[in-house]
Scaffold this active site. Structure first.
Site, PDB file in Angstrom:
ATOM      1  N   GLY A 193      13.367  90.836 -28.210  1.00  0.00           N
ATOM      2  CA  GLY A 193      13.267  91.041 -26.704  1.00  0.00           C
ATOM      3  C   GLY A 193      14.524  91.465 -26.102  1.00  0.00           C
ATOM      4  O   GLY A 193      15.082  92.499 -26.403  1.00  0.00           O
ATOM      5  N   GLY A 196      11.444  84.946 -29.394  1.00  0.00           N
ATOM      6  CA  GLY A 196      12.555  84.057 -28.902  1.00  0.00           C
ATOM      7  C   GLY A 196      13.992  83.872 -29.402  1.00  0.00           C
ATOM      8  O   GLY A 196      14.272  83.568 -30.310  1.00  0.00           O
ATOM      9  N   CYS A 227       0.850  82.306 -16.141  1.00  0.00           N
ATOM     10  CA  CYS A 227       0.664  82.748 -14.613  1.00  0.00           C
ATOM     11  C   CYS A 227      -0.070  81.740 -13.840  1.00  0.00           C
ATOM     12  O   CYS A 227      -0.658  80.905 -14.709  1.00  0.00           O
ATOM     13  CB  CYS A 227       0.066  84.134 -14.366  1.00  0.00           C
ATOM     14  SG  CYS A 227       0.235  85.093 -15.748  1.00  0.00           S
TER      15      CYS A 227
END
Lengths: 250, 301
Positions: free
Chosen positions: B265, B243, B129
């Site tokens: 994911g 990943g 971020c």
């Protein structure tokens, strides 16, 4: 309970040049009118959402060929296996009135089919279907058989010339004490919402569509703005009370 | 199955498979799948204040993957503590709470409040971020900044282990990983998504509502494995590999490159059975090769 099903294509029909109906071999499943399934297209990463239909007790879908995934789907043969995740989302509520008007634009017309199936025996059905042009029309006989049908084409090549919203608006005074269910492009629904607010309609539900990834409410890809905060089209919808929708960007 | 046991933070995990942050929400939506094939999952990232997220479209399909710019939409710290924490305790799995901030102070407040909550296996700090007080430079792209940030969190002396989730969008991920270790991080997880975008050629504009998004899915796996391999060479704290994981072979690559365990994911969007398939594949591999999964950690380095 959400199920993961390996479904085999039983029949493939081109309803017109760009609209395909796939019927699957029998498998056990439950669903409510308005729910959808997420279909895995071979060699594509994200699943595609389609309205769940039931034809003669077989699960089926109808889709428009509009991108690489649906092109691939349309090229599959009878006997091919597709992975489905279903049933997903919420569903159309029981109509508060005996009179039910269904309004569909383009491929949004497909969402109206399960409603017809559920209520054609018990309710007074009127449908307004809007298509781009005569060759985009599908399921005309089906809707004519089960409802008081009004068809419109944007270019006037068949029946009423103009948008489905305009077609409905011209007859709006025929509908008091009526529940409305609609599905179609956002512009159409937004325009329809305005007219229904102006004419004091109360029982109105829209089925929406947004780009989805998980389809179960976890990833937040399909978020939309409503009067009650941000909602997920796949989980809090796809059916929404039309008057809650703000059409605003998040 | 003992073959799949791995040790992390002095606890034994039943297998090395976690679900990555942003996939399972706070655990409410995927109850229709069997959790027995995962050791646990990471919650959706939590910020101090509730966040609405980005305008749609928030996703785009790519070749062998997807772009996402959800924009870290989440219910905020207070809502999380009062409405989600209890139900998470009832899921008998290792829960990793992911969090992020816009300033050092926000990270500290979040770590402190979350770090004292019970039944949380670990905290995972998202540093992809922008630091709004320092010209919006991404925390995780600068080794000095990350050292300062992780040190300040570790000074809180929280009992809950701290994992730092690394971004690959940096010139040297091993420098960042080393800085995390030097600052006292208990583990690093890598990689977060790769920065990417798509152009809508019909509208002739960026496709995503927020213009840029993060690329995930099988397409990024070679980058992720490379990062794990590089990082393994410079640190001793555990690595969690993330990943593009799709198969048990992918998991083996990450483990052999140096990961202790992994996170699955976006493949879950494509295949809800991915964790089961990985679990079964790993077990078969270990039995056939007469090996324990933990013995394979870093063997390729």
């Amino acid at each position: 309970m959400i199920k993961n099903i390996e479904a085999v294509i039983r029949k493939k029909t081109f309803l017109n040049k760009n609209t395909v109906e796939l019927i699957f071999e029998k498998f056990e499943f439950d669903f409510e009118a308005g729910q959808f399934l997420m279909l895995q297209v071979p060699n594509f990463f994200l699943r595609r959402p389609f309205v769940i239909l039931k034809k003669n007790n077989f699960c089926s879908i109808i889709f428009k060929i509009c991108g690489e995934g649906t092109i691939k789907l349309s090229e599959l043969s009878v006997g091919a296996t597709l992975n489905l995740l279903l049933p997903l989302g919420n569903f159309f509520p029981s109509p508060a009135t005996k009179k039910l008007v269904l309004i569909g634009g383009g491929v949004g017309v497909v969402s109206l089919v399960p409603i017809i199936e559920k209520y054609f025996n018990t309710h007074e059905l009127t449908t307004f279907l809007g298509f781009n042009t005569k060759t985009s029309i599908f399921y005309e006989d089906y809707f004519k058989k089960h409802s008081n049908l009004n068809i419109s084409t944007d270019d006037g090549t068949y029946s009423f010339r103009g948008s489905v919203v305009k077609n409905f608006e011209e007859k709006i005074n025929e509908f008091s004490e009526t529940t409305i269910f609609a599905c179609g492009p956002s512009k159409m629904l937004h325009s329809l919402q305005g007219i229904l607010i102006k004419n004091n309609f109360k029982n109105v539900y829209f089925s929406l569509e947004e780009k989805m990834a998980c389809g179960v409410g976890a990833c937040l890809s399909c978020a939309i703005s409503t009067k009650n905060g941000i909602k997920r089209v796949c989980k809090d919808g796809p059916v929404f009370n039309a008057f809650d929708l703000t059409w605003e960007q998040i | 199955m003992k073959e799949l046991h791995v040790k992390l933070f002095s606890q034994t995990l039943e297998n090395p498979i976690f679900v990555a942050s942003g996939i399972f929400g706070y655990g409410d939506e995927y109850s229709f799948i069997d959790y027995k094939h995962i050791a646990g999952f990471c919650t959706k990232g939590i910020s101090l204040k509730e966040k609405k997220g980005n305008p749609i479209p928030r996703i785009a399909e790519t070749n062998a993957g997807m772009l996402n710019s959800i924009g870290l939409q989440n219910i905020g710290l207070d809502n999380f503590l009062t409405t989600k924490l209890d139900s998470l305790k009832n899921i008998n799995k290792k829960i990793i709470v992911n969090f992020f901030g816009n300033t050092f102070e926000e990270y500290k407040i979040l770590a402190e409040k979350l770090g004292t909550a019970k039944n949380i296996f670990a905290l995972e700090m998202n540093v992809s971020c922008p630091n709004v007080k320092e010209g919006c430079l991404v925390f995780g792209q600068d080794a000095k900044t990350i050292f300062k940030l992780v040190s300040s969190i570790k000074k809180l002396n929280l009992k809950t282990p701290l994992i730092v989730k690394l971004t690959p969008n940096t010139s040297s991920i091993s420098d960042i990983a080393k800085a995390c270790e030097d600052a006292g991080a208990d583990a690093v997880s890598l990689i977060n998504t790769l920065k990417g975008m798509k152009i809508d050629i019909i509208k002739r504009k960026p496709y995503l509502g927020a213009i840029y998004g993060g690329l995930s899915g099988p397409a990024i796996k070679p980058v992720a494995v490379r990062c794990v391999y590089e990082v393994k060479s410079v640190i001793k704290i555990p690595i969690i590999g993330i990943g593009g994981i799709k198969t048990y072979e992918d998991v083996l690559e990450f483990i052999m490159a140096g990961a202790t365990c992994v996170q699955v994911g976006s493949q879950l969007f494509n295949d809800v059975n991915v964790c089961k398939n990985i679990y079964d594949g790993l077990l078969t591999y270990c039995i056939e090769n007469k090996v324990k999964i933990s013995e394979l950690c870093g063997v390729a380095v």
